[in-house]
Design a protein around this motif. Structure first.
Motif, PDB file in Angstrom:
ATOM      1  N   HIS A  16      99.165  13.374  -9.091  1.00  0.00           N
ATOM      2  CA  HIS A  16      98.595  12.600 -10.317  1.00  0.00           C
ATOM      3  C   HIS A  16      97.607  11.604 -10.338  1.00  0.00           C
ATOM      4  O   HIS A  16      97.346  11.055 -11.369  1.00  0.00           O
ATOM      5  N   VAL A  17      97.019  11.486  -9.119  1.00  0.00           N
ATOM      6  CA  VAL A  17      96.080  10.258  -8.848  1.00  0.00           C
ATOM      7  C   VAL A  17      94.847  10.846  -8.195  1.00  0.00           C
ATOM      8  O   VAL A  17      94.708  11.513  -7.285  1.00  0.00           O
ATOM      9  N   CYS A  18      93.727  10.313  -9.034  1.00  0.00           N
ATOM     10  CA  CYS A  18      92.250  10.448  -8.352  1.00  0.00           C
ATOM     11  C   CYS A  18      91.733   9.057  -8.229  1.00  0.00           C
ATOM     12  O   CYS A  18      91.593   8.089  -9.015  1.00  0.00           O
ATOM     13  N   LEU A  47      98.413  12.193 -21.580  1.00  0.00           N
ATOM     14  CA  LEU A  47      98.311  10.892 -21.214  1.00  0.00           C
ATOM     15  C   LEU A  47      97.530  10.736 -19.891  1.00  0.00           C
ATOM     16  O   LEU A  47      97.792  11.477 -18.976  1.00  0.00           O
ATOM     17  N   ILE A  48      96.475   9.975 -20.119  1.00  0.00           N
ATOM     18  CA  ILE A  48      95.659   9.612 -18.975  1.00  0.00           C
ATOM     19  C   ILE A  48      95.550   8.000 -18.682  1.00  0.00           C
ATOM     20  O   ILE A  48      95.411   7.272 -19.862  1.00  0.00           O
ATOM     21  N   LEU A  49      95.808   7.392 -17.685  1.00  0.00           N
ATOM     22  CA  LEU A  49      95.913   6.056 -17.389  1.00  0.00           C
ATOM     23  C   LEU A  49      94.325   5.995 -16.389  1.00  0.00           C
ATOM     24  O   LEU A  49      94.182   6.609 -15.776  1.00  0.00           O
ATOM     25  N   LEU A  50      94.063   4.663 -16.560  1.00  0.00           N
ATOM     26  CA  LEU A  50      93.039   4.102 -15.809  1.00  0.00           C
ATOM     27  C   LEU A  50      93.515   2.976 -14.830  1.00  0.00           C
ATOM     28  O   LEU A  50      94.000   1.941 -15.807  1.00  0.00           O
ATOM     29  N   VAL A  78      94.912   8.257 -13.460  1.00  0.00           N
ATOM     30  CA  VAL A  78      96.311   8.744 -13.298  1.00  0.00           C
ATOM     31  C   VAL A  78      96.652   9.670 -14.344  1.00  0.00           C
ATOM     32  O   VAL A  78      96.443   9.187 -15.607  1.00  0.00           O
ATOM     33  N   GLY A  79      96.918  11.064 -14.289  1.00  0.00           N
ATOM     34  CA  GLY A  79      97.202  11.714 -15.382  1.00  0.00           C
ATOM     35  C   GLY A  79      97.689  13.342 -15.015  1.00  0.00           C
ATOM     36  O   GLY A  79      98.212  13.331 -13.908  1.00  0.00           O
ATOM     37  N   PRO A  80      97.494  14.199 -15.722  1.00  0.00           N
ATOM     38  CA  PRO A  80      98.049  15.383 -15.451  1.00  0.00           C
ATOM     39  C   PRO A  80      97.026  16.037 -14.190  1.00  0.00           C
ATOM     40  O   PRO A  80      96.114  15.736 -14.039  1.00  0.00           O
ATOM     41  N   ARG A  81      97.969  17.062 -13.402  1.00  0.00           N
ATOM     42  CA  ARG A  81      97.295  17.311 -12.182  1.00  0.00           C
ATOM     43  C   ARG A  81      95.916  18.202 -12.422  1.00  0.00           C
ATOM     44  O   ARG A  81      94.934  18.166 -11.783  1.00  0.00           O
TER      45      ARG A  81
END
Length: 325
Positions: free
Chosen positions: A71-73, A183-186, A204-207
């Motif tokens: 879930h992390v890029c 939901l997406i987090l930075l 950080v978010g959905p795959r």
């Protein structure tokens, strides 16, 4: 003033305008507690970033955030992630104000939410920061989850800029991230670890969103050095825990220092405080003439934001400068 109100960190501009060499930069909200392990990390600048090292760094960051590495890029700074999402989602947006200036630039269609406006329940991207900048307010996670549910029912997204969340881990929504959540987090590396020049951040978010972002960014989203620093720093759990406590303590000291000079501090983010005075531009100018750079705001000339000073000498200089009114 236009350059100084755009964003912090314009020391060269400040020196050109006011002179002086030994400046104290309180304009950015970057932690003065620089992660000490940076001098022990060796980097081979002749090599491209290794995909295995990148995966290890993402795993270390994911463990710190409390999510699965899938879930992390990795991003070259969290601001890049904001701008990337504006293109990827391609939908109308709302954003809370006051907040980062970038938030109003990310989406081609949208508008700021006026004060008192209820959270949207429509197919839009709602963009906000928690902790917020510049006022340092915290929105309780339970309230954000209520907003998320309303957005999800309408086909919208909640995007939370958690650039300062490392200093206030209880505010993070990382535990709510999942493939079925819109939901997406930075997240930002440099602010909490005091290493903004590394230019390292995370989406950080959905795959599915993570995979799409990785395709756009390619195999080498950040430098070999950024990978090495991030991998080691996120594994340093003892330092992270100590830093959170020290930042809270220093924020209290800044509150007390400002109060001695009749300035009421606002905010719950320990990395900076906002004060409201009759003329924020005049206070900015007075401090700048003492080689102390702070952050004024074009949208509200009564505001001035101050980050945490570093060593004892910086605290003493700020105290003297505020006293010399």
């Amino acid at each position: 003033m236009s350059g100084f109100t755009w964003h912090g960190g314009r020391l060269a501009e400040a020196r050109a305008a006011y002179g002086g060499e030994e400046w104290i930069d309180l304009s950015t909200g970057i932690s003065p507690l620089t992660w000490p392990g940076i001098d022990d990390v060796s980097t081979d600048w002749r090599c491209l970033p290794d995909p295995r090292d990148l995966a290890e760094m993402e795993a270390a960051a994911a463990a710190h955030f409390g999510v699965d590495p899938d879930h992390v890029c990795t991003l070259p700074g969290s601001e890049m992630g904001l701008r990337l999402l504006g293109r990827m989602l391609d939908m109308p947006a709302r954003w809370l104000v006051p907040s980062y200036r970038t938030h109003g630039e990310v989406f081609a269609r949208g508008r700021p939410m006026v004060e008192g406006e209820e959270a949207p329940r429509e197919a839009v991207a709602l963009l906000l920061a928690n902790p917020n900048n510049p006022d340092g307010r915290l929105i309780p996670p339970a309230r954000l989850l209520e907003w998320l549910e309303g957005l999800e029912q309408a086909g919208g997204w909640l995007i939370v800029d958690e650039a300062y969340a490392d200093a206030v881990p209880s505010c993070s929504l990382a535990g709510a991230v999942g493939d079925r959540r819109r939901l997406i987090l930075l997240r930002s590396f440099g602010k909490f670890f005091g290493l903004a020049g590394v230019r390292l951040g995370f989406l950080v978010g959905p795959r599915a969103i993570v995979a799409a972002a990785r395709r756009i960014l390619g195999e080498w989203p950040v430098s070999t050095a950024a990978v090495a620093f991030g991998r080691a720093a996120y594994r340093d759990r003892a330092w992270i825990g100590d830093a959170i406590g020290l930042l809270e303590e220093r924020a209290g000291l800044l509150d007390a220092l400002l109060a001695r000079h009749g300035l009421a501090a606002r905010g719950e983010c320990p990395l900076f405080r906002l004060v409201e005075v009759e003329d924020g531009s005049a206070l900015f100018d007075r401090l700048a003439r003492k080689a102390i750079l702070t952050r004024p705001f074009e949208e509200n000339r009564r505001w001035l934001r101050l980050g945490l000073p570093g060593g004892a000498a910086e605290w003493e200089r700020l105290d003297r400068a505020l006293a010399d009114g």
